[in-house]
Design a protein around this motif. Sequence first.
Motif, short mmCIF file in Angstrom:
data_model
loop_
_atom_site.label_atom_id
_atom_site.label_comp_id
_atom_site.label_asym_id
_atom_site.label_seq_id
_atom_site.Cartn_x
_atom_site.Cartn_y
_atom_site.Cartn_z
N LEU A 1 0.81 -1.22 0.00
CA LEU A 1 0.00 0.00 0.00
C LEU A 1 0.84 1.27 0.00
O LEU A 1 0.32 2.36 -0.24
CB LEU A 1 -0.93 0.00 1.22
CG LEU A 1 -2.04 -1.05 1.16
CD1 LEU A 1 -2.89 -0.96 2.41
CD2 LEU A 1 -2.91 -0.86 -0.07
N LEU A 2 2.15 1.10 0.28
CA LEU A 2 3.01 2.27 0.50
C LEU A 2 2.90 3.33 -0.59
O LEU A 2 2.67 4.52 -0.27
CB LEU A 2 4.46 1.81 0.66
CG LEU A 2 5.47 2.92 0.94
CD1 LEU A 2 5.36 3.38 2.37
CD2 LEU A 2 6.88 2.45 0.66
N PRO A 3 3.03 2.97 -1.89
CA PRO A 3 2.98 4.04 -2.91
C PRO A 3 1.68 4.82 -2.84
O PRO A 3 1.68 6.06 -2.98
CB PRO A 3 3.06 3.26 -4.23
CG PRO A 3 3.63 1.96 -3.88
CD PRO A 3 3.22 1.65 -2.49
N GLN B 1 5.68 12.99 -4.73
CA GLN B 1 6.36 12.39 -3.59
C GLN B 1 6.33 10.86 -3.66
O GLN B 1 7.29 10.19 -3.33
CB GLN B 1 5.68 12.87 -2.30
CG GLN B 1 6.53 12.73 -1.06
CD GLN B 1 7.74 13.64 -1.11
OE1 GLN B 1 7.75 14.63 -1.82
NE2 GLN B 1 8.76 13.28 -0.38
N SER B 2 5.20 10.33 -4.12
CA SER B 2 5.04 8.87 -4.15
C SER B 2 6.11 8.24 -5.03
O SER B 2 6.72 7.24 -4.67
CB SER B 2 3.66 8.51 -4.66
OG SER B 2 3.58 7.14 -4.88
N LYS B 3 6.36 8.84 -6.17
CA LYS B 3 7.33 8.28 -7.11
C LYS B 3 8.72 8.28 -6.49
O LYS B 3 9.49 7.32 -6.62
CB LYS B 3 7.32 9.10 -8.40
CG LYS B 3 8.02 8.40 -9.54
CD LYS B 3 7.73 9.09 -10.84
CE LYS B 3 8.43 8.36 -11.97
NZ LYS B 3 8.19 8.98 -13.25
N PHE B 4 9.00 9.37 -5.77
CA PHE B 4 10.31 9.48 -5.12
C PHE B 4 10.48 8.39 -4.05
O PHE B 4 11.51 7.73 -3.97
CB PHE B 4 10.44 10.87 -4.50
CG PHE B 4 11.65 11.02 -3.65
CD1 PHE B 4 12.90 11.11 -4.24
CD2 PHE B 4 11.55 11.04 -2.27
CE1 PHE B 4 14.02 11.22 -3.47
CE2 PHE B 4 12.68 11.16 -1.50
CZ PHE B 4 13.91 11.24 -2.10
N ILE B 5 9.42 8.22 -3.24
CA ILE B 5 9.49 7.21 -2.18
C ILE B 5 9.62 5.82 -2.79
O ILE B 5 10.37 4.97 -2.28
CB ILE B 5 8.24 7.31 -1.28
CG1 ILE B 5 8.25 8.62 -0.51
CG2 ILE B 5 8.16 6.13 -0.32
CD1 ILE B 5 9.31 8.70 0.55
N GLN B 6 8.91 5.59 -3.90
CA GLN B 6 9.05 4.30 -4.58
C GLN B 6 10.50 4.06 -4.99
O GLN B 6 11.05 2.97 -4.82
CB GLN B 6 8.18 4.25 -5.83
CG GLN B 6 6.71 4.09 -5.57
CD GLN B 6 5.92 4.35 -6.83
OE1 GLN B 6 6.33 3.98 -7.92
NE2 GLN B 6 4.78 5.00 -6.69
#
Lengths: 344, 514
Positions: free
Chosen positions: A20-22, A43-48
């Motif tokens: 679920l993280l992304p 931000q999601s892409k970076f965290i991925q």
Amino acid sequence: MKTFFNSNRGAFITLLVLILLPFLVGLFDGASPATVFINGSGQSKFIQGLAIEIFILAIYAISFDLIFGITGMLSFGHSLFYGVGAYTTGIAIKSFGLPLLPTFGLVLAAAVVQAILFALVLPRVKGITFALVTLGLGSVFHILVMSSEFGPYTGADVGLQGVIVPAFISPANERLRFYFIMLAVMVLVYLVYQRFVTSPTGRVCVAIRENEGRARMLGYNTFYFKFVALLLSSFTAALAGFFHTLYQPIVSPNVAGMGFTVTALLIVLIGGVGTLNGAFVGALVYRLLDYGLRRYIGESASFINGAIYVLFVLFIPYGIVGTWRLKSLQIKQGWDRLLEMFGR
Amino acid sequence: MNSFLRKNMVMLVAVFIMAAFLTAAAQGMEKQDFVITLLRGLAVGSITFLVASGFSLIFGLLDVLNLAHGTLFMIGAYLGWTVVVRPDTFVDLLTPLALIISGFALGDVYPLLASRIRLGLSMRRFLPWGLILVSILLLGFILPRYPIAIWDVENYAQSPVTFAFMADSGARLPVQPAAFTEISMPLAVIGLLLASILGAFGISLFDNTPRTVRLSWKNFVSIAVALVVALVGLIFNDQLSAYLYSLNSNWLFFIAVLVATLSGVALGGLMEATLIRPLYSRPIYQLMLTLGMSAIGIEMVRAIWGRPEFVMPKPAFFNGSGEACPATNFADWWANHCSTILIFDGRVRVYNEIFIPLVGLVVLISIWILLQRTRLGMIIRAGVQDSQMVEALGINVRRVFTMVFALGVGLAALGGVLGAPSTGLSNVMGESLLLNALIALAIGGLTSYPGAALGSVIVGMIQQFIIKYGQIGIAIPFTDIIFKPTPPLVPASTVMLMVIVLLILPNGLLGKKE
């Protein structure tokens, strides 16, 4: 079924969070799951991306934990395994234009070759001499990669760049897919390793770590068991190297150097030597720490890394997971006491 | 005769192969090139030997693979550079260091004091940490305000590179008087002394083992010496700096060598006593600890002296020039102190290619005498074979451990400061030299002292000959091809040699079988 779920509760929750993280990060950032799904920047892409790096590091570290923590062989040439995987992939795709699947086959073949190379050395040298010989083999590869003769293929000291990754797995445009592939690979590697360590073969490997002479007295030909462990470790590290090339725009020659072996050692130490789970925890802590320190402190980050390393060696020798396992009863008791205090 | 042959067969074969290699190497080049390359090989071998011998002593006796050895070698070089180029920094550092040491020099007084104080359980647990915290806070307050003449890594005009360049061209900086502007002098001195006493007391409180303590005169002598050094450094600061600046560069270099070696000894002793000692039950963690220490050391050097490479000026004794140079024979050289000398019409740099191998030889012989002819050497040799047995015989092996560790690190620092004028100073000099030393030891035998010497010479020779042949090329017989070894082959060749030797003889050329 229920007991199976209960006994692996932590693992399942972790897996769920990672799946679920992304989307969760996307929600916090104000991006809808649909945006995340089509790989909108944010931000999601970076965290991925950060998570993918952590996954690759974790796969690499767990392969080191297998031969160092489980089988008890100290190898200083472990970055060779990773580097060979990374460079084979890069050269096969860039210079020979191979598709992804044959490249993967080539990487596996290279992994077998390097495991056999280490195995040739194995019966002759033990302990610290083995460490030195593997250091030698590793640095020969590092020197070859850095040399200008192979520059057209390896990019010498600049690093291998310009590898064209197939579009369906491209880390720039299809990062979410890459993320889930990496997650699946990591879970697969973990399951294989867990199975290996609990198998009779894995038990003998632990016995070799504890007392090789006795294992041999019991009738085990320790060479075969060490070789199997090396082979599995080599496969896994080469796999990590394979994904490293696919994900990173540049394969720096540092991944073949001694420093990268030390990184594996550090990760395993932070997580806990010989615990398998420790590699994941260690990779997470190491990468986040490195990222945070580099961002907020700057160049002196490796000073703090070194200090953390020394502190871990002196005060938390069993690592995070190892200490958790040792003290889990005490922690549970303390937790119960806390609940009691508030319950009454 | 027969038994002599059998016992030393490996060594004889190695020497024979070495001789054959040298004869083969001599065929392809001019006489003077051969001599120069031979001397260069010896020089590299000597520096490698200084690091490798300490490493092998430590590994043999303590079973600690000290991977921080290369970093300590580097620190020795940088400390030596500081003394030669910025003596005022060195003088300014004397007082605070002596004050901090004086608190720890009291040593046995603290257990005596602790046994007089009755404390509650919680107090006993809290007090050491509290004392150390107070001490650290005091140090953190005073040290940044203490007037120490220092360069500025960020500012190019004030950076070590500029100072090194100026010192190399003979210019000297005016002495900056050390003035207490940010903190008053009595406050700084008393605060440092207090901090060191509190810190030492706090650390001694951790040790709860009851024992009888007798104060000996040694305690008072050591603290008196430390205090006198501190006071002299404080009162005659400017005069001392001016004196050191006006000093002949030979003497300054000698002081630098002394200071670097002694600092190495002190660092080594401190490292063993505080960090290595708690980990003897977990050998693999010692290895990881030294790895971490090495990373920390490199970062500290980067923070203090900066990243760019710079040089250390050679002492005037080896750096003359003029009409009579290069000298044609040694008497001529002695009269003019030329930087180069002609041997077979080849220019040989005296410091790099004659002085360093000589020092290596002197150290080789003196350590050999120490090992073979003294009581300490006997204990070390016995400890290498079986340290538990030596302990059982009533010898305080732990103290010998500390001494050997200090000696090993001191040798590495000596190598660093000697090598600095010829190779220059850089952040990576430690790592590359440690790799060389490891290869040399693996070839020669990890715990063997003669093996360290033989391996170092082999490594130095092979590297230098390959570099030389990279310039002139090897004519491969019966063909017209001229093969030129490229720079990456230099480290690769020795690494390959190490792997081959280890595969044939897992214990190295001169190592004993387990």
